[in-house]
Scaffold this active site. Structure first.
Site, short mmCIF file in Angstrom:
data_model
loop_
_atom_site.label_atom_id
_atom_site.label_comp_id
_atom_site.label_asym_id
_atom_site.label_seq_id
_atom_site.Cartn_x
_atom_site.Cartn_y
_atom_site.Cartn_z
N CYS A 168 0.88 -1.18 0.00
CA CYS A 168 0.00 0.00 0.00
C CYS A 168 0.91 1.22 0.00
O CYS A 168 1.80 1.31 -0.83
CB CYS A 168 -0.97 -0.04 1.18
SG CYS A 168 -0.17 -0.13 2.80
N GLN A 169 0.71 2.14 0.94
CA GLN A 169 1.60 3.29 1.06
C GLN A 169 2.79 3.01 1.97
O GLN A 169 3.91 3.41 1.69
CB GLN A 169 0.81 4.51 1.57
CG GLN A 169 1.61 5.80 1.72
CD GLN A 169 2.02 6.41 0.39
OE1 GLN A 169 1.44 6.12 -0.65
NE2 GLN A 169 3.04 7.25 0.41
N THR A 170 2.51 2.30 3.08
CA THR A 170 3.58 2.02 4.06
C THR A 170 3.55 0.57 4.55
O THR A 170 4.16 0.26 5.56
CB THR A 170 3.45 2.95 5.29
OG1 THR A 170 2.19 2.69 5.94
CG2 THR A 170 3.54 4.41 4.89
N HIS A 171 2.84 -0.30 3.85
CA HIS A 171 2.61 -1.68 4.27
C HIS A 171 1.91 -1.75 5.63
O HIS A 171 2.20 -2.59 6.47
CB HIS A 171 3.89 -2.51 4.31
CG HIS A 171 3.64 -3.99 4.38
ND1 HIS A 171 2.65 -4.62 3.66
CD2 HIS A 171 4.25 -4.98 5.10
CE1 HIS A 171 2.66 -5.90 3.92
NE2 HIS A 171 3.61 -6.15 4.80
N HIS A 172 0.96 -0.85 5.80
CA HIS A 172 0.03 -0.89 6.93
C HIS A 172 -1.24 -1.60 6.46
O HIS A 172 -1.55 -2.70 6.91
CB HIS A 172 -0.24 0.55 7.39
CG HIS A 172 -1.30 0.69 8.43
ND1 HIS A 172 -1.54 1.87 9.09
CD2 HIS A 172 -2.21 -0.17 8.93
CE1 HIS A 172 -2.53 1.72 9.95
NE2 HIS A 172 -2.96 0.49 9.86
N ARG A 173 -1.93 -0.98 5.51
CA ARG A 173 -3.15 -1.60 4.97
C ARG A 173 -2.87 -2.92 4.28
O ARG A 173 -3.64 -3.89 4.40
CB ARG A 173 -3.82 -0.62 3.99
CG ARG A 173 -4.36 0.64 4.63
CD ARG A 173 -4.75 1.68 3.60
NE ARG A 173 -3.59 2.32 2.99
CZ ARG A 173 -3.66 3.20 1.99
NH1 ARG A 173 -4.84 3.51 1.46
NH2 ARG A 173 -2.57 3.75 1.50
N SER A 174 -1.76 -2.98 3.54
CA SER A 174 -1.47 -4.22 2.79
C SER A 174 -1.04 -5.36 3.69
O SER A 174 -1.00 -6.51 3.25
CB SER A 174 -0.40 -3.94 1.72
OG SER A 174 0.77 -3.38 2.28
#
Length: 274
Positions: A230-236
């Site tokens: 994702c943007q920071t591998h939080h959502r992903s």
């Protein structure tokens, strides 16, 4: 051997809260933890799960920082971690991804987190719970190699690899820009992580058959190596977790994520819906 399945239902956990190897971690907002948390749950500050340094704050913390975190929460080799949060599972999933990256294999996600727990009228506590620290050293960690920028640049066009972009459609298309450049990795497939959960069912995961059907229609399936970001591998982290629950053997997170790729002037970028 793990105490619980990866996808853990609230009622199943509620009947086994006294398991000696169990460690319940609340990775949600501290204010909500103070209002209500699972019995025995220990609060964990989400910021400790990532390096937090621009331009790629989602990278893994240093090994020493991970070892200190594991010591602080009292992690042992046979501890079974159950993680939950109050925002749909992304913070909890990031914790589970970190555990996996560091070689700890006994973990579960509480389906729906605190919202599902409260929906089923299960017991809660308000008093803070503190861990009995353990002694974990960096040398004890089994840190796995992570998908990095160099690897992705070399392999993003491989036929047997699919990049699962878990951001919003606007971020993917480049109409919402959150780095030096907007858009997506050429050839990536967009499936917003939030489509995986059902807000009408207190953020529980959608039926697995539904998710599998939707992902397969996009070319995301277990026959390929799947890399999610994702943007920071939080959502992903949550899309990584969903893939694991579906039984994907070759699913990996790209922790550099768009914050790294989109801020690098030398990476290829595509814009638009495709």
């Amino acid at each position: 051997m793990s105490l619980f399945p990866l996808l853990l239902q609230p009622a199943e956990l509620a009947g086994r809260l006294n398991e000696p190897r169990l460690l319940i971690l609340d990775v949600g907002k501290e204010a909500i933890y103070q209002q209500a948390h699972l019995p025995g749950a220990i609060f964990l500050d989400y910021r400790r799960l990532q390096k937090g340094v621009p331009p790629a704050p989602g990278l893994l913390p240093e090994a020493e920082a991970i070892a200190q975190l594991f010591s602080d929460i009292g992690l042992q080799a046979d501890t079974h971690v159950v993680a939950y949060d109050d925002e749909g599972g992304t913070r909890a999933a990031r914790l589970l991804w970190l555990l996996d990256a560091a070689g700890h294999q006994h973990y579960s996600w509480l389906n729906g987190g605190i919202h599902a727990w409260l929906d089923e009228d299960l017991p809660i506590e308000t008093e803070a719970v503190y861990a009995i620290p353990s002694q974990v050293t960096a040398a004890q960690l089994d840190l796995k190699p992570q998908v990095d920028l160099e690897y992705l640049l070399a392999h993003y066009q491989d036929e047997n690899l699919v990049i699962w972009d878990a951001r919003t459609a606007e971020e993917f298309a480049g109409s919402r820009v959150m780095a030096a450049r907007g858009g997506h990795i050429p050839g990536a497939v967009n499936y917003d992580w939030s489509l995986l959960i059902d807000p009408a069912r207190n953020n529980r995961l959608l039926p697995l058959e539904t998710i599998q059907k939707q992902l397969s229609a996009l070319g995301i399936d277990s026959s390929k190596t799947v890399i999610t970001h994702c943007q920071t591998h939080h959502r992903s982290s949550f899309s990584w977790l969903a893939g694991k629950i579906l039984g994907f053997k070759q699913i990996f997170g790209y922790p550099g994520a768009w914050s790294e790729w989109g801020n690098n002037p030398d990476t290829p970028v595509a814009v638009g819906k495709d």
